[in-house]
Design a protein around this motif. Structure first.
Motif, short mmCIF file in Angstrom:
data_model
loop_
_atom_site.label_atom_id
_atom_site.label_comp_id
_atom_site.label_asym_id
_atom_site.label_seq_id
_atom_site.Cartn_x
_atom_site.Cartn_y
_atom_site.Cartn_z
N GLY A 145 0.82 -1.21 0.00
CA GLY A 145 0.00 0.00 0.00
C GLY A 145 0.85 1.26 0.00
O GLY A 145 2.08 1.22 -0.06
N ASP A 146 0.20 2.39 0.09
CA ASP A 146 0.86 3.70 0.05
C ASP A 146 1.35 4.06 1.45
O ASP A 146 0.54 4.33 2.35
N ILE A 147 2.65 4.05 1.64
CA ILE A 147 3.22 4.42 2.94
C ILE A 147 3.88 5.78 2.91
O ILE A 147 4.55 6.17 3.87
N LEU A 148 3.73 6.53 1.80
CA LEU A 148 4.35 7.84 1.73
C LEU A 148 3.76 8.77 2.79
O LEU A 148 2.57 8.71 3.09
N LEU A 149 4.61 9.63 3.33
CA LEU A 149 4.19 10.56 4.38
C LEU A 149 4.15 11.98 3.82
O LEU A 149 5.01 12.38 3.02
N GLU A 150 3.17 12.73 4.24
CA GLU A 150 3.06 14.12 3.82
C GLU A 150 4.21 14.92 4.41
O GLU A 150 4.46 14.89 5.62
N ALA A 151 4.94 15.63 3.54
CA ALA A 151 6.07 16.44 3.98
C ALA A 151 5.97 17.79 3.29
O ALA A 151 6.63 18.04 2.27
N GLY A 152 5.13 18.67 3.81
CA GLY A 152 4.88 19.94 3.15
C GLY A 152 4.11 19.69 1.87
O GLY A 152 3.08 19.01 1.85
N ARG A 153 4.63 20.19 0.75
CA ARG A 153 4.00 19.98 -0.55
C ARG A 153 4.45 18.67 -1.18
O ARG A 153 3.99 18.30 -2.26
N ASN A 154 5.38 17.98 -0.52
CA ASN A 154 5.94 16.75 -1.05
C ASN A 154 5.41 15.54 -0.31
O ASN A 154 4.72 15.67 0.71
N TYR A 173 17.98 8.37 -6.79
CA TYR A 173 17.96 9.77 -7.25
C TYR A 173 17.42 10.69 -6.17
O TYR A 173 17.92 11.80 -5.99
N CYS A 174 16.41 10.23 -5.44
CA CYS A 174 15.78 11.07 -4.40
C CYS A 174 16.68 11.10 -3.16
O CYS A 174 16.49 10.31 -2.23
N ARG A 175 17.62 11.99 -3.15
CA ARG A 175 18.56 12.05 -2.02
C ARG A 175 17.87 12.35 -0.70
O ARG A 175 18.30 11.90 0.36
N GLU A 176 16.81 13.14 -0.77
CA GLU A 176 16.03 13.44 0.43
C GLU A 176 14.79 12.55 0.54
O GLU A 176 13.96 12.75 1.41
N ARG A 177 14.68 11.58 -0.39
CA ARG A 177 13.58 10.62 -0.43
C ARG A 177 12.22 11.33 -0.55
O ARG A 177 11.23 10.93 0.07
N LEU A 178 12.19 12.38 -1.37
CA LEU A 178 10.97 13.18 -1.55
C LEU A 178 10.47 13.09 -2.98
O LEU A 178 11.27 13.11 -3.94
N ILE A 179 9.16 13.04 -3.13
CA ILE A 179 8.51 13.00 -4.43
C ILE A 179 7.38 14.03 -4.43
O ILE A 179 6.63 14.15 -3.46
N ARG A 180 7.25 14.77 -5.54
CA ARG A 180 6.17 15.75 -5.66
C ARG A 180 5.06 15.17 -6.54
O ARG A 180 5.31 14.84 -7.71
#
Length: 786
Positions: A559-568, A641-648
């Motif tokens: 499932g989707d485990i991404l966490l909200e991090a501001g706009r990312n 590629y995602c050095r900060e592990r962030l996706i927009r």
């Protein structure tokens, strides 16, 4: 023998006072000692200005140690204070026109009865100063310049530190005392002394090297604590005469402070002395600054931003600075006495009176406090405030069990609360005040209906209430909770385990529901399983190997485990912040969807210690309708590629892995970059070269395909139409390709669109379109079409 005396009485009784050669230069007048020096002079001025019957008198300058050697008293400790007193006697005698009296008391046979053996220049300067008469006192005189202009002043003396410091001190005295008069008589008054010290004659003592160093350390340049201690003792005597503390056993707090500070407390802090200077003064003053922060009364507005910045910054540690701000209050005094008594008088370096399994590391916190308190986090300050609150309230009668329970809860609350500014810290101080009724039994207090504790993360407060109930039930729960809380990463935050095991943790609008004994017993197996899962998962993730990656990809598969991090959105990591694994576990405890994913994965594992095969099967077989997750799973280059592990995730444009944290930093488009990475991983292309163009603005990232035919460069671009599903592969240059090339592109499905030859593609066609074009161009490139 110990006795109270004045400087004039010391000279009269001993004949001569001689600073021995083994002592350092006089340094109290140094420019870098300005704040301490001026504070000391102000204290002397105050004492000389008070009426002889003032209860604050005399100003006691602490101990002066020494013995008689060759007909002169030689101080082993007190050189700095004695030199300042000598200069003050001379200066005030000059102001009041009493230099004849000064010479009668302090000069014999043309030599000063107070002198230096440190070096000849120091000795000669003091002798000359003792006999020097500048004439009638004038405030506008530059005293240092006048002395340097005398025939007896040797120019080479400017290289003598004692001489330079003495001149600086005289200049400071001219500023502090220049507009006062009739103070010389007060200074030499033997009946009602304004300033005195305690003389300790060591003639009958055998001095070891360590004892000498320990005593002499305090005779170096006057430190902030030496000045502070003298004035603080007077402050206690005058302003806290009625304060009764159990530790003092009926003794006035001022006297108790003075006695303990010179004996038991000094022995304790001696362990933490600076090895180079052999002093512990900085350690004590650093601790005092922190105690001021954590003992402010929340009901009186606690501590302001300005005060917090001053205490955590470079503000001088002086009595005047602290007292003028009202910091030396009852709360501070009580905490100081309580802590110092708690820590001293033991063989151990730092007795904690806490159980061995207590999560609070007092030793680490204490060493940070005395070495560099500015590096303490707000979490550190909140937790230490809880420690101080308990020790202060215990009044010397510490119950180790109750203390351990208290610090476990305080630690859990403090370490799991986010502090984004000083307001959060103040709220935690107020929250600790809310908890005061629970000092004797925090678990019982938490079980009371309607208990309100503010200032800390609300979900953690509710979690502590559930745990308090389970601890009270026994049945192995105290041991289970302790084991889970003490995990190095979890640090007390185990609400997700309790929720997964079936317990009601409550919510902001309702209190948690305490489980019945049978219900708690039935939940043991589930709790143990989930704890085994999180322990193994975190261990494997930390090692960053194949098994750790399998845990991560299996979660993404489920499932989707991404966490909200501001706009990312953030892929969880061990980096602290919005995208941390710790935050994922926190939102799981709150019942957020990520928790369902986590629990769903763990429910599929029978043995988390040997989970690689099960995780791999989940990764290979779990499919759903969110293709971006499958792309991330099958393309390791994206996470790299995602050095900060962030996706927009942009609803109007598409999905963009970010190299940093913003779209004005480097970023790529998810599906085109995945196609680029997949082709590279498969071995690359035969006729075309491939390059990915990341962007730093709103311009769409693209994948470039290039070749040279007949001396002409052909460049294709593959990019998203910014609607998630549709893409274009088009000939960027040249606009007018050679006829055979154009014909070949038409065969490949290219058509004229907006003046360019382009081909519309869907997301799943990207990789095959690249490979097909590459295969088609093999013969064209080989034939060198014109």
């Amino acid at each position: 023998m110990e006795s109270r005396t004045t400087f004039a009485q010391l000279i009269t009784n001993r004949g001569r006072v001689q600073i021995p050669i083994i002592q350092r230069d006089y340094a109290q007048g140094r420019v870098e000692q300005k704040d301490v020096r001026n504070d000391f002079l102000r204290a002397l001025h105050d004492a000389l200005s008070w009426p002889p019957d003032d209860a604050r008198l005399p100003l006691d300058l602490d101990f002066v140690y020494g013995n008689d050697v060759s007909g002169a008293f030689q101080p082993l400790d007190g050189q700095q204070r004695l030199t300042t007193l000598f200069l003050l006697h001379w200066y005030l005698a000059w102001v009041d026109g009493k230099l004849d009296d000064f010479r009668a008391r302090f000069v014999s046979d043309g030599r000063s009865r107070f002198g230096y053996e440190v070096r000849p220049s120091s000795k000669d300067f003091v002798d000359e100063m003792a006999g020097f008469d500048p004439g009638p006192f004038q405030l506008e005189i530059d005293l240092a310049a006048l002395i340097k202009d005398q025939q007896w002043y040797v120019r080479a003396w400017q290289y003598d530190q004692t001489v330079r410091s003495a001149l600086d001190m005289l200049g400071a005295m001219h500023v502090e005392f220049g507009q006062s008069s009739n103070l010389y008589e007060r200074l030499i008054d033997p009946e009602n002394p304004a300033v005195c010290f305690q003389l300790l004659d060591l003639e009958d003592f055998t001095l070891t090297d360590e004892l000498y160093i320990k005593m002499n350390a305090r005779g170096k340049p006057l430190t902030p604590f030496e000045t502070f201690k003298a004035r603080f003792e007077q402050h206690l005597t005058v302003n806290f005469a009625g304060l009764e503390l159990p530790q003092c056993c009926g003794e006035p707090v001022g006297k108790f402070f003075a006695t303990r500070m010179d004996r038991e407390w000094s022995d304790f802090f001696w362990r933490y002395r600076d090895k180079q200077t052999a002093t512990f003064d900085v350690a004590i003053m650093n601790l005092l600054r922190v105690l001021i922060i954590v003992t402010r009364d929340p009901e009186r507005g606690t501590i302001t931003d300005v005060e917090l910045a001053e205490l955590r910054g470079a503000m001088p540690s002086t009595f005047t600075a602290f007292n003028e701000r009202g910091w030396l209050d009852r709360g501070l005094v009580t905490a100081l006495v309580s802590l110092f008594e708690c820590w001293s008088g033991q063989d151990r370096d730092l007795p904690t009176y806490l159980p061995d399994d207590c999560p609070f590391d007092l030793s680490a916190t204490f060493r940070q406090i005395i070495s560099d308190p500015s590096r303490l986090t707000f979490q550190d300050l909140a937790i230490f405030a809880g420690y101080v609150q308990f020790v202060t309230a215990a009044q010397g009668n510490l119950d180790e069990s109750a203390f351990g329970d208290w610090m476990r809860v305080v630690f859990n609350l403090g370490v799991n609360t986010d502090y984004n500014g000083s307001d959060d810290l103040r709220r935690s101080f107020a929250g600790l005040a809310d908890m005061r009724p629970g000092l004797a039994g925090i678990n019982s207090f938490l079980l009371q209906s309607g208990v309100s504790i503010g200032g800390f993360l609300g979900s953690q407060v509710r979690e502590e209430r559930v745990k308090a109930h389970l601890i009270g039930l026994g049945d192995g729960w105290p041991q289970r909770i302790t084991a889970a809380e003490r995990h190095d990463y979890l640090k007390g935050q185990i609400g997700f385990l309790l929720l997964f095991a079936g317990f009601d943790l409550g919510a902001p609008n309702h209190e948690p529901v305490p489980p019945a004994s049978a219900e708690a017993h039935d939940a043991i197996e589930a709790f143990d399983h989930y704890f085994a899962c999180v322990r193994q998962m975190l261990e494997d993730l930390a090692e960053a190997g194949d098994v750790g990656r399998a845990w991560e990809l299996a979660l993404i598969s489920v499932g989707d485990i991404l966490l909200e991090a501001g706009r990312n959105s953030a892929l969880p990591s061990f980096k602290e912040g919005q995208g941390s694994w710790k935050r994922l576990l926190r939102v799981a405890a709150a019942g957020d969807p990520q928790g369902d994913v986590l629990k769903g994965l763990w429910d599929r594992l029978s043995d988390p210690a040997d989970a690689k095969e099960a995780l791999t099967e989940i990764i290979e077989t779990e499919w759903d309708d969110e293709p971006w997750r499958r792309v991330i799973i099958t393309t390791p280059a994206i996470i790299k590629y995602c050095r900060e592990r962030l996706i927009r995730f942009d609803d109007e444009r598409g999905i963009y892995p970010l190299k940093r944290s913003q779209m004005n930093g480097a970023h790529v488009e998810l599906y085109t970059y995945a196609a680029y990475a997949a082709v590279n991983e498969a071995g690359g292309l035969k006729s075309l070269t491939m390059e990915y163009y990341e962007t730093f603005s709103a311009e769409e990232p693209s994948l470039g395909l290039n070749c040279t035919i007949g001396g002409k460069k052909y460049e294709f671009l593959l990019m998203s139409r910014q609607d998630y599903e549709n893409f274009d592969l088009w000939l960027h240059q040249p606009k007018s390709p050679a006829t055979p090339v154009a014909a070949l592109l038409v065969e490949q499905g290219f058509a004229i669109d907006g003046g360019f030859l382009s081909k519309a593609l869907e997301r799943h066609e990207l990789r095959s379109a690249i490979l097909d074009l590459d295969a088609a161009f093999v013969h064209v490139v080989a034939q060198k079409v014109a």
